[in-house]
Write a protein that holds these residues in place. Structure first.
Motif, PDB file in Angstrom:
ATOM      1  N   GLY A 106       0.836  -1.193   0.000  1.00 26.18           N
ATOM      2  CA  GLY A 106       0.000   0.000   0.000  1.00 26.18           C
ATOM      3  C   GLY A 106       0.869   1.240   0.000  1.00 26.18           C
ATOM      4  O   GLY A 106       1.721   1.400   0.878  1.00 26.18           O
ATOM      5  N   ILE A 107       0.711   2.090  -1.000  1.00 24.28           N
ATOM      6  CA  ILE A 107       1.540   3.283  -1.150  1.00 24.28           C
ATOM      7  C   ILE A 107       0.681   4.523  -0.930  1.00 24.28           C
ATOM      8  O   ILE A 107      -0.386   4.652  -1.532  1.00 24.28           O
ATOM      9  N   ASN A 108       1.151   5.398  -0.055  1.00 23.74           N
ATOM     10  CA  ASN A 108       0.439   6.635   0.270  1.00 23.74           C
ATOM     11  C   ASN A 108       1.257   7.812  -0.263  1.00 23.74           C
ATOM     12  O   ASN A 108       2.138   8.323   0.430  1.00 23.74           O
ATOM     13  N   PRO A 109       1.006   8.253  -1.512  1.00 28.39           N
ATOM     14  CA  PRO A 109       1.814   9.339  -2.084  1.00 28.39           C
ATOM     15  C   PRO A 109       1.735  10.633  -1.283  1.00 28.39           C
ATOM     16  O   PRO A 109       2.727  11.351  -1.169  1.00 28.39           O
ATOM     17  N   ALA A 110       0.571  10.934  -0.727  1.00 26.09           N
ATOM     18  CA  ALA A 110       0.405  12.192  -0.006  1.00 26.09           C
ATOM     19  C   ALA A 110       1.301  12.262   1.226  1.00 26.09           C
ATOM     20  O   ALA A 110       1.814  13.318   1.569  1.00 26.09           O
ATOM     21  N   ALA A 111       1.486  11.133   1.894  1.00 25.77           N
ATOM     22  CA  ALA A 111       2.309  11.099   3.108  1.00 25.77           C
ATOM     23  C   ALA A 111       3.724  10.589   2.842  1.00 25.77           C
ATOM     24  O   ALA A 111       4.531  10.511   3.760  1.00 25.77           O
ATOM     25  N   HIS A 112       4.012  10.205   1.577  1.00 31.35           N
ATOM     26  CA  HIS A 112       5.323   9.662   1.218  1.00 31.35           C
ATOM     27  C   HIS A 112       5.669   8.447   2.065  1.00 31.35           C
ATOM     28  O   HIS A 112       6.774   8.313   2.597  1.00 31.35           O
ATOM     29  N   ARG A 113       4.684   7.565   2.215  1.00 32.01           N
ATOM     30  CA  ARG A 113       4.884   6.347   2.991  1.00 32.01           C
ATOM     31  C   ARG A 113       4.357   5.142   2.223  1.00 32.01           C
ATOM     32  O   ARG A 113       3.517   5.289   1.328  1.00 32.01           O
ATOM     33  N   ALA A 114       4.857   3.973   2.608  1.00 26.69           N
ATOM     34  CA  ALA A 114       4.337   2.732   2.050  1.00 26.69           C
ATOM     35  C   ALA A 114       4.296   1.688   3.143  1.00 26.69           C
ATOM     36  O   ALA A 114       5.073   1.735   4.098  1.00 26.69           O
ATOM     37  N   THR A 115       3.382   0.763   3.031  1.00 21.54           N
ATOM     38  CA  THR A 115       3.237  -0.321   4.008  1.00 21.54           C
ATOM     39  C   THR A 115       3.210  -1.644   3.261  1.00 21.54           C
ATOM     40  O   THR A 115       2.549  -1.781   2.233  1.00 21.54           O
ATOM     41  N   LEU A 116       3.951  -2.611   3.789  1.00 17.20           N
ATOM     42  CA  LEU A 116       3.971  -3.955   3.223  1.00 17.20           C
ATOM     43  C   LEU A 116       3.316  -4.894   4.218  1.00 17.20           C
ATOM     44  O   LEU A 116       3.679  -4.910   5.393  1.00 17.20           O
ATOM     45  N   PHE A 117       2.346  -5.664   3.746  1.00 24.74           N
ATOM     46  CA  PHE A 117       1.540  -6.492   4.645  1.00 24.74           C
ATOM     47  C   PHE A 117       1.481  -7.915   4.112  1.00 24.74           C
ATOM     48  O   PHE A 117       1.086  -8.136   2.971  1.00 24.74           O
ATOM     49  N   GLY A 118       1.900  -8.881   4.914  1.00 22.33           N
ATOM     50  CA  GLY A 118       1.905 -10.277   4.479  1.00 22.33           C
ATOM     51  C   GLY A 118       0.638 -11.006   4.891  1.00 22.33           C
ATOM     52  O   GLY A 118       0.130 -10.818   5.989  1.00 22.33           O
ATOM     53  N   ILE A 119       0.139 -11.852   4.003  1.00 22.02           N
ATOM     54  CA  ILE A 119      -1.044 -12.679   4.286  1.00 22.02           C
ATOM     55  C   ILE A 119      -0.625 -14.139   4.296  1.00 22.02           C
ATOM     56  O   ILE A 119      -0.089 -14.637   3.303  1.00 22.02           O
ATOM     57  N   PRO A 120      -0.844 -14.876   5.375  1.00 27.05           N
ATOM     58  CA  PRO A 120      -0.501 -16.299   5.405  1.00 27.05           C
ATOM     59  C   PRO A 120      -1.243 -17.070   4.317  1.00 27.05           C
ATOM     60  O   PRO A 120      -2.460 -16.931   4.174  1.00 27.05           O
ATOM     61  N   ARG A 121      -0.521 -17.886   3.577  1.00 22.43           N
ATOM     62  CA  ARG A 121      -1.124 -18.580   2.444  1.00 22.43           C
ATOM     63  C   ARG A 121      -2.140 -19.630   2.875  1.00 22.43           C
ATOM     64  O   ARG A 121      -2.935 -20.115   2.067  1.00 22.43           O
ATOM     65  N   ASP A 122      -2.118 -20.041   4.155  1.00 25.83           N
ATOM     66  CA  ASP A 122      -3.049 -21.070   4.631  1.00 25.83           C
ATOM     67  C   ASP A 122      -4.353 -20.487   5.179  1.00 25.83           C
ATOM     68  O   ASP A 122      -5.174 -21.230   5.722  1.00 25.83           O
ATOM     69  N   SER A 123      -4.531 -19.182   5.057  1.00 27.83           N
ATOM     70  CA  SER A 123      -5.782 -18.570   5.525  1.00 27.83           C
ATOM     71  C   SER A 123      -6.958 -19.219   4.801  1.00 27.83           C
ATOM     72  O   SER A 123      -6.972 -19.323   3.575  1.00 27.83           O
ATOM     73  N   TYR A 124      -7.955 -19.635   5.559  1.00 34.54           N
ATOM     74  CA  TYR A 124      -9.097 -20.362   4.996  1.00 34.54           C
ATOM     75  C   TYR A 124     -10.223 -19.378   4.740  1.00 34.54           C
ATOM     76  O   TYR A 124     -10.774 -18.787   5.678  1.00 34.54           O
ATOM     77  N   VAL A 125     -10.583 -19.176   3.464  1.00 32.38           N
ATOM     78  CA  VAL A 125     -11.531 -18.124   3.097  1.00 32.38           C
ATOM     79  C   VAL A 125     -12.452 -18.596   1.978  1.00 32.38           C
ATOM     80  O   VAL A 125     -12.249 -19.642   1.367  1.00 32.38           O
ATOM     81  N   GLN A 126     -13.457 -17.777   1.696  1.00 28.83           N
ATOM     82  CA  GLN A 126     -14.288 -17.973   0.519  1.00 28.83           C
ATOM     83  C   GLN A 126     -13.499 -17.532  -0.711  1.00 28.83           C
ATOM     84  O   GLN A 126     -12.968 -16.429  -0.748  1.00 28.83           O
ATOM     85  N   LEU A 127     -13.417 -18.398  -1.725  1.00 25.62           N
ATOM     86  CA  LEU A 127     -12.696 -18.067  -2.944  1.00 25.62           C
ATOM     87  C   LEU A 127     -13.625 -17.396  -3.943  1.00 25.62           C
ATOM     88  O   LEU A 127     -14.814 -17.717  -4.021  1.00 25.62           O
ATOM     89  N   SER A 128     -13.071 -16.499  -4.733  1.00 24.80           N
ATOM     90  CA  SER A 128     -13.868 -15.840  -5.764  1.00 24.80           C
ATOM     91  C   SER A 128     -14.296 -16.826  -6.847  1.00 24.80           C
ATOM     92  O   SER A 128     -15.258 -16.575  -7.576  1.00 24.80           O
ATOM     93  N   THR A 129     -13.598 -17.955  -6.946  1.00 22.60           N
ATOM     94  CA  THR A 129     -13.935 -18.967  -7.935  1.00 22.60           C
ATOM     95  C   THR A 129     -14.997 -19.938  -7.418  1.00 22.60           C
ATOM     96  O   THR A 129     -15.427 -20.836  -8.143  1.00 22.60           O
ATOM     97  N   GLY A 130     -15.383 -19.763  -6.155  1.00 24.28           N
ATOM     98  CA  GLY A 130     -16.415 -20.615  -5.563  1.00 24.28           C
ATOM     99  C   GLY A 130     -15.864 -21.541  -4.508  1.00 24.28           C
ATOM    100  O   GLY A 130     -14.745 -22.060  -4.621  1.00 24.28           O
ATOM    101  N   GLY A 131     -16.631 -21.760  -3.472  1.00 29.69           N
ATOM    102  CA  GLY A 131     -16.233 -22.674  -2.407  1.00 29.69           C
ATOM    103  C   GLY A 131     -15.291 -22.028  -1.406  1.00 29.69           C
ATOM    104  O   GLY A 131     -14.914 -20.856  -1.527  1.00 29.69           O
ATOM    105  N   THR A 132     -14.916 -22.797  -0.398  1.00 28.76           N
ATOM    106  CA  THR A 132     -14.018 -22.352   0.661  1.00 28.76           C
ATOM    107  C   THR A 132     -12.740 -23.170   0.618  1.00 28.76           C
ATOM    108  O   THR A 132     -12.788 -24.400   0.514  1.00 28.76           O
ATOM    109  N   ASP A 133     -11.604 -22.521   0.690  1.00 33.35           N
ATOM    110  CA  ASP A 133     -10.318 -23.213   0.605  1.00 33.35           C
ATOM    111  C   ASP A 133      -9.239 -22.275   1.136  1.00 33.35           C
ATOM    112  O   ASP A 133      -9.535 -21.155   1.554  1.00 33.35           O
TER     113      ASP A 133
END
Length: 240
Positions: A106-133
């Motif tokens: 996430g880049i904030n040009p107005a504040a001249h800052r950026a944030t890097l955020f990691g998401i664990p690949r094993d997070s169990y969620v609803q997929l946009s392709t259908g179903g939960t995985d």
């Protein structure tokens, strides 16, 4: 949901995931952040294409998610890029592997800052392709666009761009710049090598090994996500 008309609020994203690294930016450094996706693919000349398009350079694919603009350092709107690392093996296209490394830039040009955020690949969620995985399965089922949509549904963030790379692509990228200096925050025992805490100049294979290690880490995939963020921040520091 991160308000796009209030970029000052974008720098404080709190999604409840393990990696939160804020980096104070000058305009020059922010320009380098915008080139981060190109570095991941091993070239500073990679161009942004249309949705689902591959950049001319083979070590990277960059696509537009929702952006209908070229990023500017003088704007007020936050810029969101989804960085994805594919686990595809020989015979499987990079964009049809699982997205085993997922980071929100996430880049904030107005504040001249950026944030890097990691998401664990094993997070169990609803997929946009259908179903939960697991969240990483969306790309294997529907490509980068499906992964982007899945994470948008989970986080409420609307992405402007996505960038995709793979195992060999990361190795080649590091080798092309003569190795990467990484300040390892804590000792990591990999399958083939141990990385004691401290500063290391890593080869492409070492960067990949450090980034992939998880079984020996106290918090498993949570710590691996953090280590991958350390690699990305190290790349930015080296470019600066």
């Amino acid at each position: 949901r991160a308000p796009r008309d209030h970029p000052q609020e974008a720098e404080g994203l709190d999604l409840g995931v393990p990696l939160f690294l804020g980096v104070r930016m000058t305009k020059k450094f922010l320009a380098i952040v915008l080139g981060l996706s190109a570095w991941i693919g091993g070239t500073m000349a990679a161009s942004v294409g249309t949705a689902g398009s591959a950049a001319a350079q083979p070590m990277l694919e960059i696509g537009r998610a929702h952006a209908d603009f070229t990023p500017t350092l003088d704007g007020n709107d936050p810029i969101f890029i989804l960085l994805m690392g594919s686990d595809s093996r020989p015979g499987t296209p990079m964009d049809r592997g699982r997205a085993d490394s997922l980071h929100i830039l996430g880049i904030n040009p107005a504040a001249h800052r950026a944030t890097l955020f990691g998401i664990p690949r094993d997070s169990y969620v609803q997929l946009s392709t259908g179903g939960t995985d697991k969240i990483n399965a969306a790309m294997a089922a529907g490509g980068p666009e499906a992964e982007v949509q899945t994470i948008e549904n989970v986080t409420g963030i609307q992405f402007d761009y996505w960038a995709l790379t793979g195992f060999n692509e990361v190795k080649q990228a590091v080798e092309q710049i003569g190795g990467l200096v990484v300040d390892v925050p804590y000792s990591v025992v990999g399958d083939r090598q141990t990385f004691p805490a401290g500063v290391h100049r890593m080869s492409g294979a070492e960067v990949l090994g450090y980034s992939r290690t998880r079984h020996s880490l106290p918090l498993g995939d949570f710590d691996r996500s953090l280590n991958q963020g350390v690699v990305l921040i190290s790349a930015l520091a080296q470019f600066r």
